[in-house]
Design an enzyme around this catalytic site. Structure first.
Site, PDB file in Angstrom:
ATOM      1  N   ARG A  96     -20.566 -22.029  34.796  1.00 63.53           N
ATOM      2  CA  ARG A  96     -21.220 -20.807  35.248  1.00 63.53           C
ATOM      3  C   ARG A  96     -22.718 -20.980  35.444  1.00 63.53           C
ATOM      4  O   ARG A  96     -23.327 -20.296  36.261  1.00 63.53           O
ATOM      5  CB  ARG A  96     -20.963 -19.706  34.244  1.00 63.53           C
ATOM      6  CG  ARG A  96     -19.491 -19.552  33.931  1.00 63.53           C
ATOM      7  CD  ARG A  96     -19.321 -18.481  32.933  1.00 63.53           C
ATOM      8  NE  ARG A  96     -20.003 -17.289  33.389  1.00 63.53           N
ATOM      9  CZ  ARG A  96     -19.535 -16.457  34.295  1.00 63.53           C
ATOM     10  NH1 ARG A  96     -18.352 -16.666  34.825  1.00 63.53           N
ATOM     11  NH2 ARG A  96     -20.230 -15.413  34.677  1.00 63.53           N
ATOM     12  N   CYS A 120     -14.581 -15.527  32.662  1.00 58.33           N
ATOM     13  CA  CYS A 120     -14.365 -16.795  31.974  1.00 58.33           C
ATOM     14  C   CYS A 120     -13.792 -16.518  30.596  1.00 58.33           C
ATOM     15  O   CYS A 120     -13.525 -15.369  30.245  1.00 58.33           O
ATOM     16  CB  CYS A 120     -15.645 -17.603  31.903  1.00 58.33           C
ATOM     17  SG  CYS A 120     -16.784 -17.004  30.667  1.00 58.33           S
ATOM     18  N   PRO A 126     -20.966 -11.127  34.530  1.00 54.65           N
ATOM     19  CA  PRO A 126     -21.443 -10.895  35.893  1.00 54.65           C
ATOM     20  C   PRO A 126     -22.829 -11.508  36.113  1.00 54.65           C
ATOM     21  O   PRO A 126     -23.488 -11.909  35.151  1.00 54.65           O
ATOM     22  CB  PRO A 126     -21.536  -9.363  35.964  1.00 54.65           C
ATOM     23  CG  PRO A 126     -21.737  -8.928  34.554  1.00 54.65           C
ATOM     24  CD  PRO A 126     -21.058  -9.946  33.674  1.00 54.65           C
ATOM     25  N   ILE A 127     -23.267 -11.561  37.379  1.00 51.68           N
ATOM     26  CA  ILE A 127     -24.634 -12.036  37.657  1.00 51.68           C
ATOM     27  C   ILE A 127     -25.407 -10.976  38.449  1.00 51.68           C
ATOM     28  O   ILE A 127     -26.320 -11.281  39.206  1.00 51.68           O
ATOM     29  CB  ILE A 127     -24.652 -13.416  38.370  1.00 51.68           C
ATOM     30  CG1 ILE A 127     -23.865 -13.374  39.683  1.00 51.68           C
ATOM     31  CG2 ILE A 127     -24.182 -14.519  37.477  1.00 51.68           C
ATOM     32  CD1 ILE A 127     -24.211 -14.554  40.596  1.00 51.68           C
ATOM     33  N   LEU A 129     -27.599  -8.958  37.521  1.00 48.91           N
ATOM     34  CA  LEU A 129     -29.034  -8.863  37.217  1.00 48.91           C
ATOM     35  C   LEU A 129     -29.842  -9.939  37.944  1.00 48.91           C
ATOM     36  O   LEU A 129     -30.993  -9.716  38.315  1.00 48.91           O
ATOM     37  CB  LEU A 129     -29.267  -8.929  35.703  1.00 48.91           C
ATOM     38  CG  LEU A 129     -28.541  -7.841  34.899  1.00 48.91           C
ATOM     39  CD1 LEU A 129     -28.705  -8.051  33.405  1.00 48.91           C
ATOM     40  CD2 LEU A 129     -29.052  -6.455  35.299  1.00 48.91           C
ATOM     41  N   ASP A 308     -23.700 -18.133  20.270  1.00 48.25           N
ATOM     42  CA  ASP A 308     -23.166 -19.492  20.374  1.00 48.25           C
ATOM     43  C   ASP A 308     -22.895 -20.122  19.000  1.00 48.25           C
ATOM     44  O   ASP A 308     -22.342 -21.227  18.931  1.00 48.25           O
ATOM     45  CB  ASP A 308     -24.126 -20.394  21.175  1.00 48.25           C
ATOM     46  CG  ASP A 308     -24.032 -20.127  22.671  1.00 48.25           C
ATOM     47  OD1 ASP A 308     -23.133 -19.388  23.102  1.00 48.25           O
ATOM     48  OD2 ASP A 308     -24.874 -20.673  23.419  1.00 48.25           O
TER      49      ASP A 308
END
Ligand code: UD1
Length: 436
Positions: A96, A120, A126-127, A129, A308
């Site tokens: 991504r 995913c 989303p993208i 932004l 993470d």
């Protein structure tokens, strides 16, 4: 499908060095698009995403010579002859972070065609932004056949306030704004060390960026950027994963070549769990000589507890006495590891964005399935404390286990060296090579 066989049961003792940060290396490689001159990067980690980004840049006409690891090994990227400003679906769906080329391509070439990433393993991601921000900088954007097409004669500075904090969104737009005409003010930016590291590289390339690493970034656009040389920061997530592995196995482990300042929230939490933590300028020593205690964790943007590290922390929580509530606030579907840990004997109940972990329950070996990178790491470290013979790990993509296993075999060598010096028997876990 890759499979790893791990035999657990021994404390981790010794020293392990951390590699360069994947999440800093990927945007740094994308930044090379912004100049015709070579960019030289040191401390690039040997992980599959780096190969994918290389393929992506090469498909556009870049020359990329990869060199991993030690200071003498460097990666050289030259984007003098970019011909094809496109990130195809085949690459974007596997990584991504490929969307990081969007801003640099529009800024340097005036156009970009980048596949929408889709969902995913950890959620929708989303993208929007990135797109909204580029529009604020004057790009025209259309969306067709699963691709975003962006164009602009020259971007112009603008005022961007992120609705939500986004790491790669901040990086993408920061790169785009370096070549825009005039000044860009970005608010509610991600404060992750990887953003600051990217700004450090861009400033070496001639950009004028102030405030990276805080929530407000100001960028004075320049006409052109030039080549530069930069050393990527150590990987705080890899470091944190080793720290947890040391704590979980009741070990005495020095995690070297890291920046303990980047690990603040994790180290504080581990101390709350009863782990002894000693830091100096570039290493963390973790000593776990008493029973771990439960502690709640809630993921947040940096400097909060990283999403993470959530999966690895959950593995630790299975071995802590008491109830730990793990709340995931960044991604909506990031508990894929929980059910696999349950199959190994953990007591975990997932309720929406919360996982309630009741410990301590013994873990036993099992065949488990890995989903995303960090979930894979959590299962590898669970295998280190599982009794029984095997925890074969089958996973759709192998990045995490490959990285971790490679690094852990270094650890194994270090343990053997330590044992020889001390005369003690410091046996480490056994990792068999992946079977295909
Ligand atoms: C980066 C890291 C990843 C880490 C994540 C959060 C890299 C290459 N990857 O991913 O390891 O887990 O930060 O620390 O650096 N969002 C939107 N719209 C957007 C962008 C993001 O709604 O346009 C949302 C996401 O769905 C998510 C949140 O914002 O809920 C944070 O995502 P973001 O910080 O963008 O994650 P990445 O940059 O993809």
């Amino acid at each position: 499908m890759d499979k790893f066989v791990i035999r657990g049961g021994n404390p981790l003792v010794g020293t392990i060095r951390v590699g360069g940060a994947k999440n800093a290396a990927l945007p740094a490689m994308a930044a090379s698009i912004l100049t015709e001159e070579p960019v030289i990067l040191e401390n690039i980690p040997d992980v599959r995403d780096i190969q994918t980004e290389r393929s992506l840049l090469v498909s556009m006409g870049a020359e990329v010579e990869l060199g991993y690891g030690r200071a003498s090994h460097r990666t050289t990227l030259c984007c003098r002859n970019l011909v094809n400003p496109e990130a195809a679906y085949e690459l974007v769906k596997t990584m991504r972070a490929s969307t990081l080329v969007l801003g640099p391509l529009v800024a340097r070439m005036g156009r970009a065609r980048v596949s929408l990433p889709g969902g995913c393993a950890i959620g929708a991601r989303p993208i929007d932004l990135h797109i909204k921000g580029l529009e604020k900088l004057g790009a025209q954007i259309t969306q067709e056949h699963g691709y975003i097409e962006a164009s602009a004669d020259r971007l112009r500075g603008g005022h961007i306030t992120f609705d939500k904090i986004t790491v790669t969104g901040t990086e993408d737009l920061m790169m785009a704004a370096t070549l825009a005409e005039g000044e860009t003010l970005m608010e509610n930016c991600a404060r992750e060390p990887e953003v600051a590291d990217l700004a450090a590289l861009l400033n070496k390339m001639g950009a004028r960026i102030e405030g990276a690493g805080t929530s407000t970034i100001r960028i004075h656009g320049v006409e052109k950027l030039h080549g530069a040389r930069h050393r990527i920061i150590p990987d705080r997530i890899e470091a944190g994963t080793f720290v947890i592995a040391g704590a979980l196995t009741g070990g005495d482990l020095i995690v070297a070549n890291c920046d303990p300042l980047h690990l603040g929230a994790l180290l504080e939490k581990l101390q709350e769990c009863g782990v002894k933590v000693r830091t100096n300028g570039e290493s963390v020593r973790v000593i776990a000589d008493s029973q771990l205690r439960a502690a709640d964790v809630s993921t947040e943007e940096y400097p909060g507890f990283p999403t993470d590290m959530q999966a690895q922390y959950m593995t630790l929580a299975t071995q802590a006495e008491g109830t730990s509530v793990v709340t995931e606030n960044i991604f909506e579907n990031r508990f894929m590891h929980a059910q696999e840990l349950v199959r190994m004997g953990a007591n975990i109940k997932v309720e929406g964005s919360r996982a309630v972990v009741r410990g301590k329950t013994p873990l036993s070996s099992a065949a488990v399935q890995c989903s995303d990178l960090r979930a894979s790491a959590s299962l590898v470290i669970a295998a280190l404390v599982a009794d029984g013979v095997l925890s074969p790990m089958a996973k759709p993509f192998s990045i995490a286990s490959t990285t971790l296993i490679a690094a852990m075999s270094v650890l194994k060598k270090n343990c053997v060296a330590l044992a020889r010096r001390s005369g003690a028997s410091a046996k480490c876990f056994r990792v068999e090579p992946p079977h295909r």
